[in-house]
Motif scaffolding. Structure first.
Motif, PDB file in Angstrom:
ATOM      1  N   ILE A 125       0.844  -1.203   0.000  1.00  7.55           N
ATOM      2  CA  ILE A 125       0.000   0.000   0.000  1.00  7.55           C
ATOM      3  C   ILE A 125       0.877   1.250   0.000  1.00  7.55           C
ATOM      4  O   ILE A 125       0.470   2.319   0.453  1.00  7.55           O
ATOM      5  CB  ILE A 125      -0.988   0.022   1.189  1.00  7.55           C
ATOM      6  CG1 ILE A 125      -0.241  -0.031   2.533  1.00  7.55           C
ATOM      7  CG2 ILE A 125      -1.981  -1.121   1.095  1.00  7.55           C
ATOM      8  CD1 ILE A 125      -1.166   0.187   3.733  1.00  7.55           C
ATOM      9  N   GLY A 126       2.110   1.099  -0.498  1.00  9.88           N
ATOM     10  CA  GLY A 126       3.051   2.204  -0.507  1.00  9.88           C
ATOM     11  C   GLY A 126       3.132   2.895  -1.855  1.00  9.88           C
ATOM     12  O   GLY A 126       2.328   2.629  -2.759  1.00  9.88           O
ATOM     13  N   ARG A 127       4.133   3.752  -2.001  1.00 10.25           N
ATOM     14  CA  ARG A 127       4.229   4.562  -3.211  1.00 10.25           C
ATOM     15  C   ARG A 127       4.627   3.749  -4.422  1.00 10.25           C
ATOM     16  O   ARG A 127       4.409   4.182  -5.555  1.00 10.25           O
ATOM     17  CB  ARG A 127       5.205   5.730  -3.015  1.00 10.25           C
ATOM     18  CG  ARG A 127       6.610   5.340  -2.682  1.00 10.25           C
ATOM     19  CD  ARG A 127       7.497   6.583  -2.548  1.00 10.25           C
ATOM     20  NE  ARG A 127       8.853   6.224  -2.152  1.00 10.25           N
ATOM     21  CZ  ARG A 127       9.260   6.177  -0.884  1.00 10.25           C
ATOM     22  NH1 ARG A 127       8.432   6.475   0.085  1.00 10.25           N
ATOM     23  NH2 ARG A 127      10.504   5.837  -0.599  1.00 10.25           N
ATOM     24  N   TRP A 128       5.227   2.582  -4.222  1.00  9.25           N
ATOM     25  CA  TRP A 128       5.592   1.750  -5.357  1.00  9.25           C
ATOM     26  C   TRP A 128       4.418   0.875  -5.807  1.00  9.25           C
ATOM     27  O   TRP A 128       4.424   0.369  -6.918  1.00  9.25           O
ATOM     28  CB  TRP A 128       6.768   0.832  -4.997  1.00  9.25           C
ATOM     29  CG  TRP A 128       8.071   1.542  -4.850  1.00  9.25           C
ATOM     30  CD1 TRP A 128       8.611   2.059  -3.714  1.00  9.25           C
ATOM     31  CD2 TRP A 128       9.019   1.822  -5.889  1.00  9.25           C
ATOM     32  NE1 TRP A 128       9.838   2.635  -3.986  1.00  9.25           N
ATOM     33  CE2 TRP A 128      10.104   2.502  -5.308  1.00  9.25           C
ATOM     34  CE3 TRP A 128       9.053   1.548  -7.259  1.00  9.25           C
ATOM     35  CZ2 TRP A 128      11.223   2.912  -6.042  1.00  9.25           C
ATOM     36  CZ3 TRP A 128      10.170   1.954  -7.995  1.00  9.25           C
ATOM     37  CH2 TRP A 128      11.229   2.630  -7.384  1.00  9.25           C
ATOM     38  N   ALA A 129       3.422   0.707  -4.935  1.00  7.56           N
ATOM     39  CA  ALA A 129       2.374  -0.280  -5.216  1.00  7.56           C
ATOM     40  C   ALA A 129       1.507   0.119  -6.404  1.00  7.56           C
ATOM     41  O   ALA A 129       1.161   1.279  -6.597  1.00  7.56           O
ATOM     42  CB  ALA A 129       1.492  -0.463  -3.977  1.00  7.56           C
ATOM     43  N   THR A 130       1.168  -0.860  -7.193  1.00  6.07           N
ATOM     44  CA  THR A 130       0.256  -0.688  -8.324  1.00  6.07           C
ATOM     45  C   THR A 130      -1.173  -0.950  -7.848  1.00  6.07           C
ATOM     46  O   THR A 130      -1.369  -1.372  -6.702  1.00  6.07           O
ATOM     47  CB  THR A 130       0.606  -1.698  -9.418  1.00  6.07           C
ATOM     48  OG1 THR A 130       0.423  -3.023  -8.867  1.00  6.07           O
ATOM     49  CG2 THR A 130       2.048  -1.557  -9.893  1.00  6.07           C
ATOM     50  N   PRO A 131      -2.160  -0.733  -8.706  1.00  5.34           N
ATOM     51  CA  PRO A 131      -3.528  -1.116  -8.318  1.00  5.34           C
ATOM     52  C   PRO A 131      -3.624  -2.585  -7.898  1.00  5.34           C
ATOM     53  O   PRO A 131      -4.366  -2.914  -6.976  1.00  5.34           O
ATOM     54  CB  PRO A 131      -4.324  -0.843  -9.603  1.00  5.34           C
ATOM     55  CG  PRO A 131      -3.590   0.264 -10.266  1.00  5.34           C
ATOM     56  CD  PRO A 131      -2.146   0.011  -9.977  1.00  5.34           C
ATOM     57  N   ALA A 132      -2.848  -3.458  -8.541  1.00  5.42           N
ATOM     58  CA  ALA A 132      -2.855  -4.867  -8.131  1.00  5.42           C
ATOM     59  C   ALA A 132      -2.296  -5.018  -6.721  1.00  5.42           C
ATOM     60  O   ALA A 132      -2.806  -5.805  -5.909  1.00  5.42           O
ATOM     61  CB  ALA A 132      -2.033  -5.703  -9.118  1.00  5.42           C
ATOM     62  N   GLY A 133      -1.266  -4.267  -6.425  1.00  4.86           N
ATOM     63  CA  GLY A 133      -0.694  -4.302  -5.085  1.00  4.86           C
ATOM     64  C   GLY A 133      -1.688  -3.822  -4.043  1.00  4.86           C
ATOM     65  O   GLY A 133      -1.846  -4.437  -2.984  1.00  4.86           O
ATOM     66  N   TYR A 134      -2.380  -2.732  -4.355  1.00  5.68           N
ATOM     67  CA  TYR A 134      -3.392  -2.226  -3.427  1.00  5.68           C
ATOM     68  C   TYR A 134      -4.543  -3.218  -3.274  1.00  5.68           C
ATOM     69  O   TYR A 134      -5.128  -3.343  -2.184  1.00  5.68           O
ATOM     70  CB  TYR A 134      -3.922  -0.866  -3.905  1.00  5.68           C
ATOM     71  CG  TYR A 134      -3.135   0.290  -3.332  1.00  5.68           C
ATOM     72  CD1 TYR A 134      -2.061   0.827  -4.020  1.00  5.68           C
ATOM     73  CD2 TYR A 134      -3.451   0.809  -2.082  1.00  5.68           C
ATOM     74  CE1 TYR A 134      -1.319   1.867  -3.478  1.00  5.68           C
ATOM     75  CE2 TYR A 134      -2.713   1.849  -1.528  1.00  5.68           C
ATOM     76  CZ  TYR A 134      -1.645   2.374  -2.238  1.00  5.68           C
ATOM     77  OH  TYR A 134      -0.910   3.400  -1.685  1.00  5.68           O
ATOM     78  N   TRP A 135      -4.887  -3.904  -4.340  1.00  2.98           N
ATOM     79  CA  TRP A 135      -5.963  -4.895  -4.265  1.00  2.98           C
ATOM     80  C   TRP A 135      -5.590  -5.994  -3.280  1.00  2.98           C
ATOM     81  O   TRP A 135      -6.400  -6.361  -2.409  1.00  2.98           O
ATOM     82  CB  TRP A 135      -6.223  -5.473  -5.657  1.00  2.98           C
ATOM     83  CG  TRP A 135      -7.314  -6.503  -5.697  1.00  2.98           C
ATOM     84  CD1 TRP A 135      -8.662  -6.303  -5.573  1.00  2.98           C
ATOM     85  CD2 TRP A 135      -7.143  -7.919  -5.875  1.00  2.98           C
ATOM     86  NE1 TRP A 135      -9.345  -7.491  -5.667  1.00  2.98           N
ATOM     87  CE2 TRP A 135      -8.436  -8.500  -5.864  1.00  2.98           C
ATOM     88  CE3 TRP A 135      -6.043  -8.745  -6.064  1.00  2.98           C
ATOM     89  CZ2 TRP A 135      -8.644  -9.872  -6.028  1.00  2.98           C
ATOM     90  CZ3 TRP A 135      -6.259 -10.108  -6.230  1.00  2.98           C
ATOM     91  CH2 TRP A 135      -7.555 -10.653  -6.204  1.00  2.98           C
TER      92      TRP A 135
END
Lengths: 245, 176
Positions: A148-158
């Motif tokens: 959930i950080g600045r590198w995260a993509t929408p997939a990461g946030y999902w």
């Protein structure tokens, strides 16, 4: 191109003189760089082309890309430098089509390939050991914040939005640490090599998808260097045969 | 022929020594430094040849740099400044853009500048680029706004309105 590599761009040279070319010349240089890349991929007179690819990459890297301090850029510089000392166009290349080699000339030294494989081994082992030393990694705190950080993509946030218990992240973190430390051993062991390639590929693809860092996919390409040439050759011939049918 | 072979062997030996030797040296040095919680004695640009562990610094906050330009005729009150589109100057993904703007240049650049001077140089170039691309709306000074806020799983900017959000401005350039 203008934004990074020209005099009207935002650049910060390291080692190079503090002058970037005008936008026109920056575009010409970059276009030449891309054209050389295409020749490199096609395997055209790579003894000349590969050093040009390396020089072009290093030029653009020193002009601006190094400013971010991203360690993965170093892998590209390093690998390109080492393959300058390989005969990349002896087989499966345009050069080999234009100038077919004798059976004797189709044998090349594996020296550079072995050096890259050794470096990859240290790379994995070093990062795994480094993570092992980090309390935040051992306690599984880094993965949930990275997703959930600045590198995260929408997939990461999902994935990060699933509110998984801390124990899940702790297990995942230890899996990453153990994988990185042990991967070199399995890559060098014939019996487990395929599994190591699959696990490593999944790891790097996962990083590319969830954290938007595709640069480590270079390592997947480098897995080929751990295999015996005969195995690679047979595999490719089977693949081409399957494709043709 | 023999001379050529010896030369090749010598070169390969040197290359192997460089690669393997540096790997053997760098990995334990970085790990030892991490264990002892001391900075690595090696320059970072050298140590990262082996690639130290990424995401080694954990934080529960998200952070972002944005660019702000001081329009002509305005003062030092940041409420009068105009936000500039970061993508126009640092066209990267969000994570890499943050790194680029933080400008973690390893060592110094060719002019021997330290990091604050590097930021000043970047700020001058941002100003120059903006004024070239937008001559009808020039700016005289550039600042970073750094914002840190508690990370939320619903989205990157979700926590920016939190009372725990911290905003700081860093002026990069002198007035032109």
């Amino acid at each position: 191109m203008d934004a990074l590599f020209s005099s009207i761009g935002v650049y910060n040279p390291t080692v190079l003189p503090d002058i970037a070319p005008g936008p026109g010349w920056a575009r010409v240089l970059y276009a030449v760089f891309l054209a050389v890349h295409v020749l490199f991929i096609l395997g055209v007179f790579t003894r000349v082309i590969t050093p040009l690819v390396w020089a072009g990459y290093v030029y653009h890297w020193l002009l601006q890309l190094r400013t971010g301090g991203a360690a993965f850029d170093n892998l590209n510089v390093f690998f390109l430098f080492l393959v300058c000392f390989s005969d990349l166009d002896r087989v499966w290349s345009i050069t080999a089509l234009l100038r077919p080699s004798s059976a004797a000339r189709r044998k090349v030294s594996q020296f550079s390939a072995r050096l890259i494989a050794i470096h990859i081994s240290f790379f994995y082992f070093g990062t795994g050991l480094y993570k092992l030393m980090m309390p935040d990694w051992r306690e599984g705190l880094v993965l949930p914040s990275a997703l959930i950080g600045r590198w995260a993509t929408p997939a990461g946030y999902w994935i990060g939005g699933f509110s998984m218990p801390p124990g899940v992240y702790a297990i995942a973190s230890w899996a990453v640490i153990i994988m990185e430390i042990s991967l070199p051993l399995f890559l060098w062991t014939r019996r487990y090599r395929l599994a190591a390639c699959v696990v490593g590929s999944a790891f790097h693809i996962g990083i590319a998808v969830t954290l938007g860092i595709p640069d480590f996919l270079t390592c997947i390409a480098a897995y080929a260097l751990f295999w015996e040439p005969a195995v690679l050759k047979n595999g490719m011939q089977r693949l081409i045969g399957t494709w043709r049918t | 022929m023999r001379f050529k072979l010896r030369g090749l062997l010598a070169f390969q030996s040197l290359l192997a020594l460089l690669v393997v030797g540096s790997d053997l040296l760098l990995v334990p040095t970085q790990v030892w430094s991490a264990l002892a919680r001391v900075p690595s004695p090696l320059p970072r640009e050298v140590g990262s040849l082996v690639c130290f562990g990424l995401f080694s610094n954990n934080s529960s906050n998200n952070m972002e740099f944005t660019l702000w330009g001081r329009p002509l005729g305005t003062g030092t009150n940041f409420s009068e400044w105009r936000q500039l589109p970061s993508d126009e100057f640092f066209p990267f993904s969000r994570g890499l853009q943050y790194n680029m703007m933080r400008a973690e240049v390893w060592g110094v650049n060719s002019s021997g500048q330290n990091q604050s001077e590097v930021h000043q140089a970047l700020g001058n170039r941002v100003r120059h680029r903006h004024n070239v691309l937008h001559p009808d709306a020039p700016v005289t000074q550039i600042a970073y706004r750094h914002m840190a806020w508690p990370a939320r799983a619903v989205g990157f900017h979700a926590g920016t309105n939190s009372p725990d959000a911290v905003v700081r401005y860093f002026v990069l350039t002198d007035v032109q």
